[in-house]
Design a protein around this motif. Structure first.
Motif, mmCIF file in Angstrom:
data_model
loop_
_atom_site.group_PDB
_atom_site.id
_atom_site.type_symbol
_atom_site.label_atom_id
_atom_site.label_comp_id
_atom_site.label_asym_id
_atom_site.label_seq_id
_atom_site.Cartn_x
_atom_site.Cartn_y
_atom_site.Cartn_z
ATOM 1 N N VAL A 1 0.942 -1.260 0.025
ATOM 2 C CA VAL A 1 0.059 0.310 0.522
ATOM 3 C C VAL A 1 1.550 1.173 -0.184
ATOM 4 C CG1 VAL A 1 -2.045 1.784 1.400
ATOM 5 C CG2 VAL A 1 -1.644 -1.138 1.319
ATOM 6 N N ALA A 2 1.870 1.506 0.893
ATOM 7 C CA ALA A 2 2.614 2.921 0.969
ATOM 8 C C ALA A 2 3.587 2.748 -0.455
ATOM 9 C CB ALA A 2 3.856 1.870 2.015
ATOM 10 N N ILE A 3 4.021 1.622 -0.970
ATOM 11 C CA ILE A 3 4.904 1.974 -2.558
ATOM 12 C C ILE A 3 3.178 1.990 -3.347
ATOM 13 C CG2 ILE A 3 5.407 0.203 -4.418
ATOM 14 C CD1 ILE A 3 7.242 -1.525 -2.491
ATOM 15 N N ALA A 4 2.301 1.690 -2.997
ATOM 16 C CA ALA A 4 0.830 1.949 -3.976
ATOM 17 C C ALA A 4 0.813 4.252 -4.213
ATOM 18 C CB ALA A 4 -0.137 1.079 -4.421
ATOM 19 N N ARG A 5 1.199 4.604 -3.021
ATOM 20 C CA ARG A 5 0.363 5.400 -2.510
ATOM 21 C C ARG A 5 1.732 6.136 -3.317
ATOM 22 N NH1 ARG A 5 1.082 6.546 3.317
ATOM 23 N NH2 ARG A 5 3.413 5.900 3.387
ATOM 24 N N ALA A 6 3.506 5.713 -3.115
ATOM 25 C CA ALA A 6 4.758 6.172 -4.401
ATOM 26 C C ALA A 6 3.679 6.319 -5.148
ATOM 27 C CB ALA A 6 5.116 5.650 -3.392
ATOM 28 N N LEU A 7 3.785 5.373 -6.319
ATOM 29 C CA LEU A 7 3.696 5.254 -6.958
ATOM 30 C C LEU A 7 1.794 6.246 -7.374
ATOM 31 C CD1 LEU A 7 4.109 1.365 -8.012
ATOM 32 C CD2 LEU A 7 5.171 3.143 -8.198
ATOM 33 N N VAL A 8 1.111 6.749 -7.512
ATOM 34 C CA VAL A 8 0.765 7.620 -7.831
ATOM 35 C C VAL A 8 0.191 8.236 -8.637
ATOM 36 C CG1 VAL A 8 -0.815 8.434 -5.794
ATOM 37 C CG2 VAL A 8 -2.390 7.125 -7.186
ATOM 38 N N GLY A 9 1.520 9.193 -7.725
ATOM 39 C CA GLY A 9 1.580 9.934 -8.344
ATOM 40 C C GLY A 9 2.178 10.299 -9.177
ATOM 41 N N ASP A 10 2.945 8.721 -10.453
ATOM 42 C CA ASP A 10 3.842 8.676 -11.419
ATOM 43 C C ASP A 10 5.388 9.959 -10.894
ATOM 44 O OD1 ASP A 10 4.418 8.053 -14.270
ATOM 45 O OD2 ASP A 10 3.812 9.601 -14.895
ATOM 46 N N PRO A 11 6.146 9.034 -9.405
ATOM 47 C CA PRO A 11 6.726 10.389 -9.529
ATOM 48 C C PRO A 11 8.755 9.722 -10.694
ATOM 49 C CG PRO A 11 6.849 8.667 -8.412
ATOM 50 C CD PRO A 11 5.553 8.502 -9.899
ATOM 51 N N LYS A 12 9.237 10.258 -10.336
ATOM 52 C CA LYS A 12 10.393 10.225 -10.936
ATOM 53 C C LYS A 12 11.424 9.160 -10.581
ATOM 54 C CE LYS A 12 8.698 12.099 -15.229
ATOM 55 N NZ LYS A 12 7.292 12.774 -14.507
ATOM 56 N N ILE A 13 11.486 9.561 -9.747
ATOM 57 C CA ILE A 13 12.231 8.998 -8.046
ATOM 58 C C ILE A 13 11.744 8.267 -6.753
ATOM 59 C CG2 ILE A 13 14.882 9.967 -7.035
ATOM 60 C CD1 ILE A 13 14.422 12.501 -7.985
ATOM 61 N N ILE A 14 12.529 7.171 -6.572
ATOM 62 C CA ILE A 14 11.761 6.702 -5.358
ATOM 63 C C ILE A 14 13.078 6.755 -4.290
ATOM 64 C CG2 ILE A 14 10.836 4.568 -4.404
ATOM 65 C CD1 ILE A 14 8.838 3.993 -6.629
ATOM 66 N N LEU A 15 12.786 6.653 -2.517
ATOM 67 C CA LEU A 15 13.540 6.944 -2.397
ATOM 68 C C LEU A 15 13.297 6.004 -1.586
ATOM 69 C CD1 LEU A 15 14.556 10.660 -1.577
ATOM 70 C CD2 LEU A 15 15.631 9.372 -2.848
ATOM 71 N N ALA A 16 13.665 4.948 -0.821
ATOM 72 C CA ALA A 16 12.938 3.749 0.271
ATOM 73 C C ALA A 16 14.109 3.355 1.438
ATOM 74 C CB ALA A 16 13.095 2.725 -0.882
ATOM 75 N N ASP A 17 13.370 3.817 2.686
ATOM 76 C CA ASP A 17 14.739 3.691 3.439
ATOM 77 C C ASP A 17 13.647 2.626 4.320
ATOM 78 O OD1 ASP A 17 16.301 4.788 5.716
ATOM 79 O OD2 ASP A 17 14.751 6.328 6.356
ATOM 80 N N GLU A 18 15.186 1.708 4.052
ATOM 81 C CA GLU A 18 14.515 0.173 4.764
ATOM 82 C C GLU A 18 13.527 -0.605 4.280
ATOM 83 O OE1 GLU A 18 16.582 -1.070 6.426
ATOM 84 O OE2 GLU A 18 18.815 -0.486 7.093
ATOM 85 N N PRO A 19 12.978 -0.236 3.452
ATOM 86 C CA PRO A 19 12.359 -0.787 3.460
ATOM 87 C C PRO A 19 11.082 -2.449 3.674
ATOM 88 C CG PRO A 19 13.271 -1.014 0.659
ATOM 89 C CD PRO A 19 13.864 0.065 2.342
#
Length: 222
Positions: free
Chosen positions: A151-169
């Motif tokens: 769900v957290a990844i879905a929230r990160a993707l919904v805005g179509d970002p160019k960069i994903i920053l993952a802190d101890e995912p």
């Protein structure tokens, strides 16, 4: 895609001055999947916060997607972040009182020009992709840890970002769920071409990425 030159971060209190980052020079290309490793307290999360415009450097230059961002106003940084950068955290950071669909929709609520119907469509599409369409009305407490992270990844993707920053995912997940989340991140990197910067303590996961950057005492050592 991401360029840091001479970046320093100093935290000051009345009694003490702490150098969290010291003369960090780092280039990350478009479409790279980069791991950041090092002992606790060495500056990894500080670096991620600075790249993600959640914190400003004490010195140095930051260029993201060709734009110098360290001197932008808070509002301009927030707008740039909302359109281009998303975060995935170890502890998910889902709002307990909101269901899955409402949690995923949050980044779009703060973006101008998106109607409620468009927002609903985007949320449904990303949840379908991540295999969560049957959970969109569930609350976080009704989900497993692996589902919460998806769900957290879905929230990160919904805005179509160019960069994903993952802190101890995968830090709060068992090995099976952690492997699933890593597989998903690799798919987003390889198939979608998203640039991913991941802080991790997991050597095996780090070796599966394009490059490992090792930190010690606020400096890049390799």
């Amino acid at each position: 895609m991401i360029k840091l030159e001479g970046v320093e971060k100093i935290y000051r209190t009345k009694e003490i001055e702490t150098l969290a980052l010291s003369n960090v020079n780092l280039h990350i290309d478009k479409g790279e999947f980069v791991s950041i490793m090092g002992p606790s307290g060495c500056g990894k999360s500080t670096l991620l916060n600075i790249i993600g415009l959640l914190d400003n450097p004490s010195a140095g230059k930051i260029e993201i997607m060709g734009q110098e961002v360290e001197n932008l106003s808070d509002a301009a940084q927030a707008d740039f972040r909302n359109h281009n950068i998303s975060f995935v955290f170890q502890s998910f950071h889902l709002i307990p009182s909101l269901n899955v669909a409402e949690n995923v929709a949050l980044p779009l609520i703060y973006r101008k020009g998106i109607s409620a119907s468009d927002r609903k469509k985007r949320v449904e599409e990303v949840l379908e992709r991540l295999g969560l369409s049957h959970r969109l009305r569930h609350l976080p407490a009704q989900l497993s840890g692996g589902q919460c992270q998806r769900v957290a990844i879905a929230r990160a993707l919904v805005g179509d970002p160019k960069i994903i920053l993952a802190d101890e995912p995968t830090g709060n997940l068992d090995s099976k769920m952690g492997t699933e989340v890593m597989h998903l991140l690799h798919e987003l990197n390889r198939h979608d071409g998203r640039t991913i910067v991941m802080v991790t303590h997991n050597e095996e996961q780090a070796r599966s990425t394009d490059r490992i950057i090792r930190f010690f005492d606020g400096r890049i050592v390799s």
